[in-house]
Design a protein around this motif. Sequence first.
Motif, PDB file in Angstrom:
ATOM      1  N   ALA A 116       0.778  -1.641  -0.433  1.00  0.00           N
ATOM      2  CA  ALA A 116      -0.276  -0.471  -0.227  1.00  0.00           C
ATOM      3  C   ALA A 116       0.801   0.877  -0.280  1.00  0.00           C
ATOM      4  CB  ALA A 116      -0.678  -0.360   0.897  1.00  0.00           C
ATOM      5  N   TRP A 130       0.363   2.822  -3.283  1.00  0.00           N
ATOM      6  CA  TRP A 130      -0.696   4.869  -3.144  1.00  0.00           C
ATOM      7  C   TRP A 130      -0.066   5.502  -2.518  1.00  0.00           C
ATOM      8  CZ3 TRP A 130      -4.772   0.483   0.001  1.00  0.00           C
ATOM      9  CH2 TRP A 130      -4.903  -0.237  -1.267  1.00  0.00           C
ATOM     10  N   LEU A 141      -2.408   9.633  -2.900  1.00  0.00           N
ATOM     11  CA  LEU A 141      -3.048   9.498  -1.989  1.00  0.00           C
ATOM     12  C   LEU A 141      -2.043  10.903  -1.236  1.00  0.00           C
ATOM     13  CD1 LEU A 141      -3.688   6.477   0.835  1.00  0.00           C
ATOM     14  CD2 LEU A 141      -3.450   8.870   1.356  1.00  0.00           C
ATOM     15  N   VAL A 175      -7.103   6.747  -3.945  1.00  0.00           N
ATOM     16  CA  VAL A 175      -6.129   5.382  -3.625  1.00  0.00           C
ATOM     17  C   VAL A 175      -7.500   5.390  -5.302  1.00  0.00           C
ATOM     18  CG1 VAL A 175      -5.899   3.004  -3.839  1.00  0.00           C
ATOM     19  CG2 VAL A 175      -5.431   5.057  -2.034  1.00  0.00           C
ATOM     20  N   ALA A 190      -6.459   2.295  -8.240  1.00  0.00           N
ATOM     21  CA  ALA A 190      -6.189   0.138  -8.039  1.00  0.00           C
ATOM     22  C   ALA A 190      -7.479  -0.711  -8.759  1.00  0.00           C
ATOM     23  CB  ALA A 190      -6.203  -0.215  -6.075  1.00  0.00           C
ATOM     24  N   THR A 221      -8.824   1.422   1.991  1.00  0.00           N
ATOM     25  CA  THR A 221      -8.576   2.969   1.558  1.00  0.00           C
ATOM     26  C   THR A 221      -9.082   3.407   2.737  1.00  0.00           C
ATOM     27  OG1 THR A 221      -8.381   2.183  -1.001  1.00  0.00           O
ATOM     28  CG2 THR A 221      -9.277   4.436  -0.254  1.00  0.00           C
ATOM     29  N   PHE A 244     -11.586   6.290  -3.760  1.00  0.00           N
ATOM     30  CA  PHE A 244     -10.817   5.558  -3.575  1.00  0.00           C
ATOM     31  C   PHE A 244     -11.524   5.380  -5.636  1.00  0.00           C
ATOM     32  CE2 PHE A 244     -10.859   0.692  -5.753  1.00  0.00           C
ATOM     33  CZ  PHE A 244      -9.753   0.173  -5.272  1.00  0.00           C
TER      34      PHE A 244
END
Length: 283
Positions: A143, A146, A150, A156, A158, A205, A218
């Motif tokens: 993570a 990210w 972020l 985020v 993904a 997230t 997200f």
Amino acid sequence: MIVITGATGNVGRSLTASLVSAGHAVTAVARGTSADLPNGTGIIPVTVDLTAPSAAQSLAASMAGAKALFLLVPGVGAGVDAPALMETAATAGVQRVVLLSSQAVGTRPGTAAYAPMAAIEDALTRAGLEWTILRAGGLASNAFAWGPALRARQTVFAPYGDVALPAIDPLDIAEVAAEALTGHEHVGRTYVLTGPEATTPRQRTEIIARAIQQDLAFIEVSPDDAREQMLQFMPAPVADATLAILGHPTPEEAQASPDVEKVLSRPAHSFADWAQRNAPAFR
Ligand SMILES: NC(=O)c1ccc[n+]([C@@H]2O[C@H](COP(=O)([O-])OP(=O)(O)OC[C@H]3O[C@@H](n4cnc5c(N)ncnc54)[C@H](OP(=O)(O)O)[C@@H]3O)[C@@H](O)[C@H]2O)c1
């Protein structure tokens, strides 16, 4: 003396700190500088590229007199001459090797991307040394990738936002490795290391948002877009194999393994535990 490769990374830093605080002398191997090592006396930094043809030779002096080796190889182990490393370890008198491998070696046999790691496991189990293999699922620290979006956009990005996997805290890997390196009941065992529960990228997230007390969005990206990003950091077969796990995990990959708790006699840390501890990286 215990030799730790990958000593400046997510797993190796915690392992080095834990062994040093338990009174062990540690040789800390990486390519980079010792600035990333934890503080503490009893740490000897050594610079070696494990993918260089001379890696085993370069490590020979460090392994002389060492009782154990923690072997963390870059990526999926491509370019690492494991038989040469094992021979050097055996000649130097190293008794035990603990290898950080990948769960996918077991769950996706025959996949080209994991062939180098499978070959390293093979070389280890044939070397006549005491061994323990730690097959990790996806790391919670993935993570960190990210982080830039972020922090810049509170978002985020993904793929496979609703596919759940039990991410493992690198600290748990380090603590299991410390047990395997110094205890006696883990010789000849292969452990599958995962977190205690499966979470989706969307849930992870939300967990980070709670840890940093900020709202985060997200946005699910397509597997093709994710692949394009991943190709900046890894070869195509590894990106494809990783996306296969992220999008279509096998039942074993999607399930929490009991092995961390078996070894440490406490539950594995949750993703929330990891996020709380690493919140400063996301602020
Ligand atoms: N990410 C996952 O989801 C996942 C899943 C299963 C298994 N794993 C395994 O976990 C390991 C990664 O652990 P991590 O998160 O602690 O890694 P990390 O934080 O990326 O750290 C990697 C460590 O290895 C060193 N290193 C990198 N390339 C090297 C090279 N060519 N020669 C010598 N040292 C090198 C790095 O230092 P320098 O850069 O200074 O050399 C650093 O100390 C890999 O073995 C991977 O196969 C990962």
